[in-house]
Design an enzyme around this catalytic site. Structure first.
Site, mmCIF file in Angstrom:
data_model
loop_
_atom_site.group_PDB
_atom_site.id
_atom_site.type_symbol
_atom_site.label_atom_id
_atom_site.label_comp_id
_atom_site.label_asym_id
_atom_site.label_seq_id
_atom_site.Cartn_x
_atom_site.Cartn_y
_atom_site.Cartn_z
ATOM 1 N N THR A 230 1.686 -4.399 4.487
ATOM 2 C CA THR A 230 1.441 -4.582 5.726
ATOM 3 C C THR A 230 1.013 -6.100 5.930
ATOM 4 O OG1 THR A 230 -0.705 -4.039 5.679
ATOM 5 C CG2 THR A 230 0.942 -2.093 6.583
ATOM 6 N N ASP A 231 0.242 -6.588 4.997
ATOM 7 C CA ASP A 231 -0.390 -7.859 5.331
ATOM 8 C C ASP A 231 0.525 -9.101 5.797
ATOM 9 O OD1 ASP A 231 -2.913 -6.693 4.676
ATOM 10 O OD2 ASP A 231 -3.154 -7.465 2.628
ATOM 11 N N SER B 72 1.615 -7.653 -0.729
ATOM 12 C CA SER B 72 2.262 -8.619 0.077
ATOM 13 C C SER B 72 1.213 -9.798 0.324
ATOM 14 C CB SER B 72 2.927 -8.002 1.185
ATOM 15 O OG SER B 72 1.722 -7.723 2.319
ATOM 16 N N THR C 286 0.896 -1.092 0.193
ATOM 17 C CA THR C 286 0.048 -0.037 0.070
ATOM 18 C C THR C 286 0.869 1.117 -0.098
ATOM 19 O OG1 THR C 286 -1.781 -1.019 1.276
ATOM 20 C CG2 THR C 286 -1.570 1.294 1.311
#
Ligand code: ASP
Length: 320
Positions: free
Chosen positions: A95-96, A62, A16
């Site tokens: 972030t995932d 990710s 992101t």
């Protein structure tokens, strides 16, 4: 002659932080991994006695991170860390799965320099994007003398790779270090340590073997995660056995407890030579081993990190 460590390398992987949306107010329906890492650093004010160099290692959301990309990322980190003029590395990441990449790199890199992962919860086109601040903070941490090892920086907090996890799907401060708390905070571009930091990965024969096994890996051990829940059966374990899985992490309830049927299926898997580890699905705390445990525990690792540890363990065992 000692070469000055004057360079910070920023490796782009997408996420992101490099995402774009059609309007500045759109925080959800955006496309991840659109801007190059060169564009991400272009807007940053030059803040210190270092120069920045960028490299786009991959460009993904990710959620699609995998072992082959980890292998490539580890190789690029190892390359840059070996350059005497490099002070540290910053990795821009979604972030995932950031906590998984951080833990993987923590296990496989041998370095006395920092590797700092950072991210964003809002796309770069947002009216008030969080990516530029996070990236500037990560660079500041990587540039701080004495900082070593793999870290994550988000929303002003600095986390250790082993402890960090994403705890919230939308808050800007999406990461936690659980009971341990963050290692430090970044305030006005300066790192303030809050507690003792973990030792940097040392160059031991075992660490060298690990680095070599990862660099040469062609087939990665297949390790899957199964969850205990009300009504859990052994059906998924049976299906995995039929497919020839190499390892299974059981994300148990509470202190790593498993339904009788799931536990029986996992014990059967072990008897058939599949490596099995028990973690907890609880967001905080860790499985406390006790007499009478029928399956080994994950040594405090969350299910996703226990999966990486088991995969690497199987990889090294196979390579030796
Ligand atoms: N799905 C995005 C990713 O992990 C989410 C993010 O970066 O916040 O790449």
């Amino acid at each position: 002659m000692q070469v000055a460590r004057s360079k910070i390398v920023v490796l782009g992987t997408g996420g992101t932080i490099a995402g774009t949306a059609d309007t500045p107010g759109e925080h959800l329906a955006y496309r991840s991994a659109q801007l190059g890492v060169g564009q991400l650093v272009a807007g940053l004010p030059s803040a210190g006695d270092w120069t920045l160099e960028t490299e786009q290692v991959t460009q993904i959301d990710s959620k699609n991170m995998d072992e082959v990309l980890w292998q490539r990322l580890a190789a690029r980190c190892a390359h840059w860390l070996a350059q005497p003029e490099v002070r540290g590395i910053v990795i821009t990441h979604g972030t995932d799965t950031l906590e998984e990449t951080a833990y993987f790199l923590d296990c496989v890199l041998v370095a006395d320099k920092p590797v700092v992962l950072t991210c964003a919860m809002r796309p770069a086109t947002a009216q008030a994007p969080d990516g530029p601040r996070n990236l500037a903070d990560a660079i500041a941490v990587a540039a701080t003398p004495g900082v070593q090892g793999v870290l994550a920086v988000c929303a002003g907090s600095v986390h250790a790779a082993r402890e960090v996890s994403k705890e919230h799907p939308s808050r800007l401060d999406a990461f936690t270090s659980g009971d341990a708390g963050p290692l430090g905070v970044v305030e006005a571009g300066h790192l303030r340590r809050l507690r003792a930091w973990p030792a940097a990965p040392a160059s031991t024969p075992a660490a060298e073997r690990m680095a070599q096994a990862v660099a040469q890996a062609v087939r990665w051990p297949r390790v899957e995660i199964v969850l205990n829940h009300a009504g859990a059966t052994g059906a998924l374990v049976q299906a995995l056995l039929a497919q020839g899985v190499d390892g299974i992490v059981a994300a148990g309830t509470g202190n790593g407890t498993l339904s009788d049927s799931l536990q029986a299926a996992l014990r059967q898997a072990r008897e058939r030579g599949v490596a099995v580890v028990r973690a907890t699905r609880c967001a905080r705390g860790e499985v406390l081993p006790h007499a009478g445990d029928l399956l080994p525990d994950s040594g405090g690792l969350s299910p996703v990190k226990a999966r990486i540890a088991l995969m690497l363990d199987l990889l090294v065992t196979r390579a030796t």
